[in-house]
Scaffold this motif. Sequence first.
Motif, PDB file in Angstrom:
ATOM      1  N   GLY A  37       0.864  -1.192  -0.020  1.00  0.00           N
ATOM      2  CA  GLY A  37       0.120  -0.055   0.083  1.00  0.00           C
ATOM      3  C   GLY A  37       0.965   1.160   0.132  1.00  0.00           C
ATOM      4  O   GLY A  37       0.370   2.278  -0.517  1.00  0.00           O
ATOM      5  N   LEU A  38       1.933   1.141   0.743  1.00  0.00           N
ATOM      6  CA  LEU A  38       2.880   2.503   0.752  1.00  0.00           C
ATOM      7  C   LEU A  38       3.610   2.922  -0.695  1.00  0.00           C
ATOM      8  O   LEU A  38       3.410   3.643  -1.008  1.00  0.00           O
ATOM      9  CB  LEU A  38       4.054   2.142   1.686  1.00  0.00           C
ATOM     10  N   VAL A  39       3.660   1.572  -1.279  1.00  0.00           N
ATOM     11  CA  VAL A  39       4.487   1.763  -2.742  1.00  0.00           C
ATOM     12  C   VAL A  39       3.350   2.500  -3.542  1.00  0.00           C
ATOM     13  O   VAL A  39       3.756   3.453  -4.447  1.00  0.00           O
ATOM     14  CB  VAL A  39       4.782   0.354  -3.222  1.00  0.00           C
ATOM     15  N   ILE A  95       1.460   7.323  -6.385  1.00  0.00           N
ATOM     16  CA  ILE A  95      -0.026   8.227  -6.899  1.00  0.00           C
ATOM     17  C   ILE A  95       0.355   9.524  -6.300  1.00  0.00           C
ATOM     18  O   ILE A  95       0.108  10.601  -7.034  1.00  0.00           O
ATOM     19  CB  ILE A  95      -0.954   8.107  -6.030  1.00  0.00           C
ATOM     20  N   HIS A  96       1.031   9.876  -5.250  1.00  0.00           N
ATOM     21  CA  HIS A  96       1.471  11.099  -4.883  1.00  0.00           C
ATOM     22  C   HIS A  96       2.504  11.943  -5.401  1.00  0.00           C
ATOM     23  O   HIS A  96       2.379  12.957  -6.045  1.00  0.00           O
ATOM     24  CB  HIS A  96       2.030  10.999  -3.322  1.00  0.00           C
ATOM     25  N   PRO A 125       8.520   8.598 -12.923  1.00  0.00           N
ATOM     26  CA  PRO A 125       8.404   7.467 -13.475  1.00  0.00           C
ATOM     27  C   PRO A 125       8.686   6.142 -12.878  1.00  0.00           C
ATOM     28  O   PRO A 125       8.260   5.225 -12.975  1.00  0.00           O
ATOM     29  CB  PRO A 125       9.555   7.793 -14.650  1.00  0.00           C
ATOM     30  N   SER A 126       9.796   6.340 -12.121  1.00  0.00           N
ATOM     31  CA  SER A 126      10.258   5.108 -11.051  1.00  0.00           C
ATOM     32  C   SER A 126       9.314   4.584 -10.178  1.00  0.00           C
ATOM     33  O   SER A 126       9.092   3.608  -9.899  1.00  0.00           O
ATOM     34  CB  SER A 126      11.537   5.269 -10.508  1.00  0.00           C
ATOM     35  N   LEU A 127       8.807   5.482  -9.382  1.00  0.00           N
ATOM     36  CA  LEU A 127       7.683   5.144  -8.549  1.00  0.00           C
ATOM     37  C   LEU A 127       6.463   4.748  -9.298  1.00  0.00           C
ATOM     38  O   LEU A 127       5.621   3.728  -8.648  1.00  0.00           O
ATOM     39  CB  LEU A 127       7.249   6.730  -7.743  1.00  0.00           C
ATOM     40  N   ILE A 128       6.040   5.175 -10.241  1.00  0.00           N
ATOM     41  CA  ILE A 128       4.655   4.697 -11.126  1.00  0.00           C
ATOM     42  C   ILE A 128       5.108   3.263 -11.597  1.00  0.00           C
ATOM     43  O   ILE A 128       4.191   2.443 -11.374  1.00  0.00           O
ATOM     44  CB  ILE A 128       4.460   5.624 -11.963  1.00  0.00           C
ATOM     45  N   GLY A 137       4.720   1.330  -8.287  1.00  0.00           N
ATOM     46  CA  GLY A 137       3.369   1.214  -7.884  1.00  0.00           C
ATOM     47  C   GLY A 137       2.505   0.529  -8.793  1.00  0.00           C
ATOM     48  O   GLY A 137       1.875  -0.560  -8.196  1.00  0.00           O
ATOM     49  N   VAL A 138       2.864   0.120 -10.043  1.00  0.00           N
ATOM     50  CA  VAL A 138       2.141  -0.763 -11.189  1.00  0.00           C
ATOM     51  C   VAL A 138       2.353  -2.132 -10.703  1.00  0.00           C
ATOM     52  O   VAL A 138       1.700  -3.119 -10.445  1.00  0.00           O
ATOM     53  CB  VAL A 138       2.429  -0.353 -12.581  1.00  0.00           C
ATOM     54  N   VAL A 139       3.829  -2.359 -10.320  1.00  0.00           N
ATOM     55  CA  VAL A 139       4.280  -3.576  -9.940  1.00  0.00           C
ATOM     56  C   VAL A 139       3.614  -4.143  -8.844  1.00  0.00           C
ATOM     57  O   VAL A 139       3.182  -5.237  -8.456  1.00  0.00           O
ATOM     58  CB  VAL A 139       5.938  -3.867  -9.856  1.00  0.00           C
ATOM     59  N   ALA A 140       3.662  -3.186  -7.612  1.00  0.00           N
ATOM     60  CA  ALA A 140       2.984  -3.447  -6.256  1.00  0.00           C
ATOM     61  C   ALA A 140       1.578  -3.874  -6.266  1.00  0.00           C
ATOM     62  O   ALA A 140       1.040  -4.725  -5.904  1.00  0.00           O
ATOM     63  CB  ALA A 140       3.174  -2.261  -5.467  1.00  0.00           C
ATOM     64  N   LEU A 141       0.750  -3.011  -7.404  1.00  0.00           N
ATOM     65  CA  LEU A 141      -0.373  -3.274  -7.447  1.00  0.00           C
ATOM     66  C   LEU A 141      -0.704  -4.986  -8.248  1.00  0.00           C
ATOM     67  O   LEU A 141      -1.617  -5.846  -7.673  1.00  0.00           O
ATOM     68  CB  LEU A 141      -1.163  -2.498  -8.641  1.00  0.00           C
TER      69      LEU A 141
END
Length: 244
Positions: A106-108, A113-114, A118-121, A124-128
């Motif tokens: 959930g943190l990732v 989102i916040h 590019p790296s966090l997005i 985030g997709v991988v975490a989802l």
Amino acid sequence: MKNFERDNSLDLLKWIALITMIIDHSWYILPVELQETFRWMRTIGRLAFPLFCLAIAANVYRQPTGYSGGLKYLGGILLFALISQQPYSRFFESNYLNILFTLGLGLVITQAIHHRTPSLITAGVVALAVAAAYRPILSYGLAGVLLPAVLLAALQARVIETKIVTWSTAALIAVLANTGAGIMLLPDLPARALASISAAALAPLLGLALLQFRVRSIRPVSTWMYPLYPIHMLLFSSLSLTWI
């Protein structure tokens, strides 16, 4: 929504989350003949997970642009998720992954989102994707993984109509995380189950009130919270064995 005190209000939120979690887990070590009498402990425990999720959302919300401490924050959660899994499985006699895995994923997603780099997005997709694949064995399921991001949206809301929608959505997701498909049986659920659902639904609003509450001094909840999670389960497991 940045008008609440950063340290004290957030620490108050974390303290309430910790206390309600311990009350919830304490129910499991009661003698069987007392568990029904003290069922209210489980109801109080429904507050804990949404409050932890709100703490994550509030932390991410306060992170400035270019914040570089996210990896350390995530690393602490995942390290103790691994350390906690054996005590968690032993205490609950469960094949589920412990709550820290859910909070870490959930943190990732919330940081992606916040900050929207590019790296966090990508992360985030991988975490989802990981959450979707492992949702059958994740504590609180996919809804639990998404709850911090929904709460972030609620904290970011400016217009009153948007606030109502986002906080109502957060309440619904908190209920789904606690009940799953059981929410479909709402009309037929016993009173104690309805009380637990109500507690989960009210938890986000309670958390918001705590974030607005001004506290002059309170002991900070820092990284010692992570080892507390496996330690308290090992302690409770030992106590339950001595009472058999």
